[in-house]
Design an enzyme around this catalytic site. Structure first.
Site, PDB file in Angstrom:
ATOM      1  CB  CYS A 124      -0.916  -0.015   1.219  1.00 55.69           C
ATOM      2  SG  CYS A 124      -2.059   1.382   1.280  1.00 55.69           S
ATOM      3  CB  CYS A 131      -4.211  13.291   2.569  1.00 55.69           C
ATOM      4  SG  CYS A 131      -5.506  13.188   1.296  1.00 55.69           S
ATOM      5  CB  CYS A 135     -11.844  11.636   3.991  1.00 54.27           C
ATOM      6  SG  CYS A 135     -11.646  11.802   2.201  1.00 54.27           S
TER       7      CYS A 135
END
Length: 358
Positions: A124, A131, A135
């Site tokens: 991953c 980021c 979210c």
């Protein structure tokens, strides 16, 4: 992070490209580019092939360690960076998933996860330090954005996992820290190098995005063979904006239209990722709404039961609730699977990545 902060982040995230001047790290350069470099150093052409093999097959970290090179030349180029990171921290979950904190040349920390099974080893990969998408259910987004990763910093993550596990990496998912499509030039360059130089098939790679206006179509122009995974998490605009604040930049109908165009251009099916949050987006009426949204083109829904983080109070749905959601999608002829994430105990599962130790 406030909505205005997210706006500023999206406006200022640089779409960098790999720099190939002599002072740049060598990792990420092709055989021909490495050959040009050694020739420019006054070395014979065949040294390019040797350098290529030592970087990509043997994972050398310093030019001074390449024993087939003359000692005098090794000493002369000892300070030229290959572009490898250092393992700052390593955590192993009971299921043998390994989470790495990798320290980059500038001291920044990025996360990578190695996920082994009997037949495959998946990495991953992160594409940014932090980021900007923020979210609401994701640990990475809670930490803010620092910068894009360079090509060599993306490739290095795969080589690090490969070395640590002492087995070949077979699959890559660009689902770590960051939004890949805000770093498209470097991500595409890394994909091509991982395919051509490291030897991992593009069809064994998955690139995940929450959707940035116009960027899915830009990706389509590269005609990659990777699987595109779009993080949807809601079947209507209002709920999606609540879960993904940046979604207000991109109306859901426009995102789905761009996805349809991507399928037409590439001929490749899109996967839609949908994190199931108990009492929020996991009801059967929402499953029916999702089925209606996605009908009529090549798609697959990947349901991900929520993985808890300390910064949010969302809960994972019950098994019965998950199955009811699946049943509704099946009734509407929507291809669906449920992904139970690995690495939960090491905070290495989907949505849990953060640059902290525990």
């Amino acid at each position: 992070m406030s909505s205005k902060s997210i706006d500023r982040e999206l406006e200022t995230v640089p779409l960098t490209t790999q720099q190939k001047h002599p002072d740049s790290p060598l990792l990420g350069l092709s055989l021909s580019e490495l050959t040009d470099w050694v020739v420019a150093q006054g070395q014979p052409t065949y040294r390019g092939r040797q350098l290529y093999e030592w970087i990509y097959k043997k994972g050398v970290r310093s030019l001074s360690d390449i024993s087939v090179f003359p000692k005098t030349w090794r000493a002369a180029v000892a300070d030229v960076a290959i572009g490898r990171s250092q393992i700052h921290y390593r955590s192993v979950a009971p299921d043998e998933t390994v989470k790495y904190l990798l320290q980059l040349a500038d001291g920044k920390i990025v996360e990578t996860v190695g996920i082994p099974t009997e037949k495959r080893l998946t990495v991953c990969v992160s594409t940014q330090v932090g980021c900007p998408m923020a979210c609401d259910f994701c640990a990475t987004g809670k930490g803010g954005f620092m910068r894009n990763l360079a090509v060599h910093e993306i490739i290095d993550q795969v080589l690090t996992v490969q070395e640590d596990f002492q087995r070949r990496v077979s699959h890559i998912v660009f689902m770590g820290m960051g939004e890949p499509l805000l770093n498209t030039p470097n991500v595409v360059a890394a994909i091509r190098s991982l395919n051509q130089d490291v030897g991992i098939g593009q069809r064994c790679m998955t690139l995940s995005t929450v959707g940035i206006p116009g960027h899915i179509l830009r990706l389509a122009q590269h005609q990659l063979q990777v699987t595109l995974a779009v993080s949807l998490h809601a079947a209507n605009q209002a709920l999606r904006e609540k879960l993904i604040p940046s979604a207000r930049h991109y109306p859901l109908e426009n995102l789905i239209d761009e996805c349809r165009q991507y399928v037409q251009i590439t001929g490749r099916r899109i996967t839609f990722e949908y994190i199931l949050l108990a009492g929020v987006n996991d009801m059967t009426k929402q499953a029916a709404e999702l089925a209606q949204l996605l009908r009529g083109f090549q798609t697959h829904v990947n349901l991900i039961p929520y993985n808890p983080i300390r910064e949010a109070t969302y809960q994972r749905p019950s098994f019965r609730g998950i199955q009811a959601f699946v049943d509704v999608l099946h009734e509407h002829q929507i291809a669906v699977s449920v992904r139970y994430s690995r690495g939960l105990e090491a905070d290495a599962a989907c949505g849990q990545l953060r640059t902290t130790q525990f």
